[in-house]
Write a protein that holds these residues in place. Structure first.
Motif, PDB file in Angstrom:
ATOM      1  N   ALA A  92       6.167   8.399  -2.472  1.00  0.00           N
ATOM      2  CA  ALA A  92       5.317   7.606  -3.377  1.00  0.00           C
ATOM      3  C   ALA A  92       5.522   6.113  -3.159  1.00  0.00           C
ATOM      4  O   ALA A  92       4.556   5.329  -3.192  1.00  0.00           O
ATOM      5  N   CYS A  96       2.928   3.114  -1.876  1.00  0.00           N
ATOM      6  CA  CYS A  96       2.683   1.847  -2.576  1.00  0.00           C
ATOM      7  C   CYS A  96       2.603   0.675  -1.596  1.00  0.00           C
ATOM      8  O   CYS A  96       1.895  -0.303  -1.843  1.00  0.00           O
ATOM      9  N   LEU A 114       0.248   6.148  -8.329  1.00  0.00           N
ATOM     10  CA  LEU A 114       1.395   6.175  -7.421  1.00  0.00           C
ATOM     11  C   LEU A 114       2.698   5.918  -8.168  1.00  0.00           C
ATOM     12  O   LEU A 114       3.723   6.559  -7.889  1.00  0.00           O
TER      13      LEU A 114
END
Length: 410
Positions: A92, A96, A114
């Motif tokens: 995740a 980003c 996210l």
């Protein structure tokens, strides 16, 4: 000879791996707070409105993830969480870093999604690590061992801020955080499951990871709520006084306050405080007295910050002070681990700190609600009074767990 044996035990593989895991966890957890303003401004978004929304989604992810990983840790073992959670939040965070290139939808929604997924992953690290260490160490070394995990781990926030400054790009900081997590997976291959958990793993007569059980017994439910309340002052200081530090600048006559630096200095203090809290508890032979002393020290720091911090440097000084006082974070999580039996210990130890983090949106709602009438400083005082009153009451009335044997089930 005994002292050397204790040092070897404290610096054993479970403690080292748990400390490194928590280091990466904190790096990734606090990274959004550090890059909130520059990342949102780079994408043409409002740093305060959008930032609060995204932070709330991350904290909601932590709340949900705490339940998921906690139950999984009791049903499938502590190691399953140590592996699974780090994969989720590492991927995740890498995603980003690609946000500027994501032009297929609303940036705020994508960013929030996210951070929500990252929050779910980040929820498992501390609880599983502390549970594993608490069940692996002798009871007389438990407080020191968990304080080493948290004290070292919390330096991840400092490294996150320095990484952002040195890299010169918030996207690179996200890539580094995700990459560190994936590298840590290699170290975890050599970690062994908790012996206490292995004893009940095959026993079908013992109900494991039953989250609902916290609500089916009045006494257990109150115990659980008290564990949560003890930790609330820590995230009041981080979530409001550090993460939202830029909002205090105008009210204090300060030109500007960088939330990233406020978080960094707070975590410098927290890291030192976590090391100290374990030794203080060991010396006092009491978890409760150590936590109450550190809460009192924190309150003095808040009073000083909100009444006399007239320069940016002084505000950062008080952030470090508050960090030192709220450095009982490891002790508070250890108390949660010691309050409950082996069959729901991971569930308790993982959900309790994430319930505290999940209450940050509630604190922020209160902070925003009181601001129009009380101003920024008055609003912080109002929320702080409620939070510390609950924390002090819970600490004073919960049962003492110093030296408690953990080989029991609920």
């Amino acid at each position: 000879m005994q002292q050397q044996s204790q040092i070897r035990t404290l610096l054993g593989f479970p403690v080292i791996v748990a400390a490194l895991g928590y280091f990466v966890d904190i790096y990734d957890l606090l990274l959004f707070g550090i890059v909130r303003v520059p990342s949102l401004r780079d994408m043409g978004l409002d740093a305060d409105t959008a930032g609060t929304l995204i932070l709330n989604w991350q904290m909601t992810g932590l709340l949900l993830g705490g339940i998921i990983w906690g139950v999984l840790g009791d049903k499938r073992g502590r190691l399953s969480v140590l592996f699974g959670s780090i994969i989720v939040y590492s991927l995740a965070n890498i995603a980003c870093g690609f946000l500027p290139q994501m032009n297929f939808g609303d940036k705020v929604t994508i960013y929030a999604a996210l951070r929500f997924i990252a929050g779910i992953g980040l929820a498992g690290e501390l609880g599983a690590g502390i549970t594993l260490v608490a069940e692996s160490l002798p009871k007389e070394l438990r407080a020191i061992g968990t304080s080493i995990v948290a004290g070292f781990g919390l330096m991840g926030a400092v490294v996150a801020q320095l990484t952002v400054q040195l890299a010169g790009s918030w996207t690179i900081a996200y890539f580094i955080g995700g990459g560190l997590g994936l590298l840590l997976l290699l170290l975890r291959i050599g970690v062994y499951e908790s012996g206490m958990y292995r004893e009940i793993e095959k026993d079908r007569s013992v109900k494991k990871g039953n989250f609902v059980s916290f609500f089916t017994s009045g006494e257990r439910f109150v115990r659980y709520l008290k564990c949560i309340a003890i930790g609330m002052p820590t995230w009041f200081c981080i979530g409001i006084l550090a993460v939202m530090a830029n909002q205090f600048a105008p009210a204090m006559g300060i030109a500007s306050i960088d939330p990233g630096k406020a978080i960094m200095w707070a975590y410098v203090g927290i890291s030192a405080g976590d090391f100290a809290s374990g030794f203080l508890s060991h010396r006092l032979r009491s978890r409760k007295r150590a936590i109450l002393l550190m809460m009192a020290f924190t309150i003095l720091g808040i009073v000083g910050m909100l009444t006399s911090a007239k320069t940016e440097a002084l505000y950062y000084f008080y952030c470090a002070w508050l960090g030192l006082g709220t450095g009982y974070w490891a002790m508070f999580v250890t108390v949660a681990a010691e309050q409950f039996g082996t069959n729901i210990r991971s569930t308790a130890t993982t959900t309790v700190p994430n319930m505290v983090r999940g209450l940050v949106p509630v604190m922020l709602l209160g902070f925003d609600y009181f601001k129009p009438g009380f101003g920024v400083i008055g609003s912080a005082i109002a929320v702080g009074i409620v939070v510390f009153a609950l924390g002090i009451y819970a600490t004073a009335t919960i049962s003492e767990t110093h030296g408690r044997e953990l080989d029991f089930v609920e």
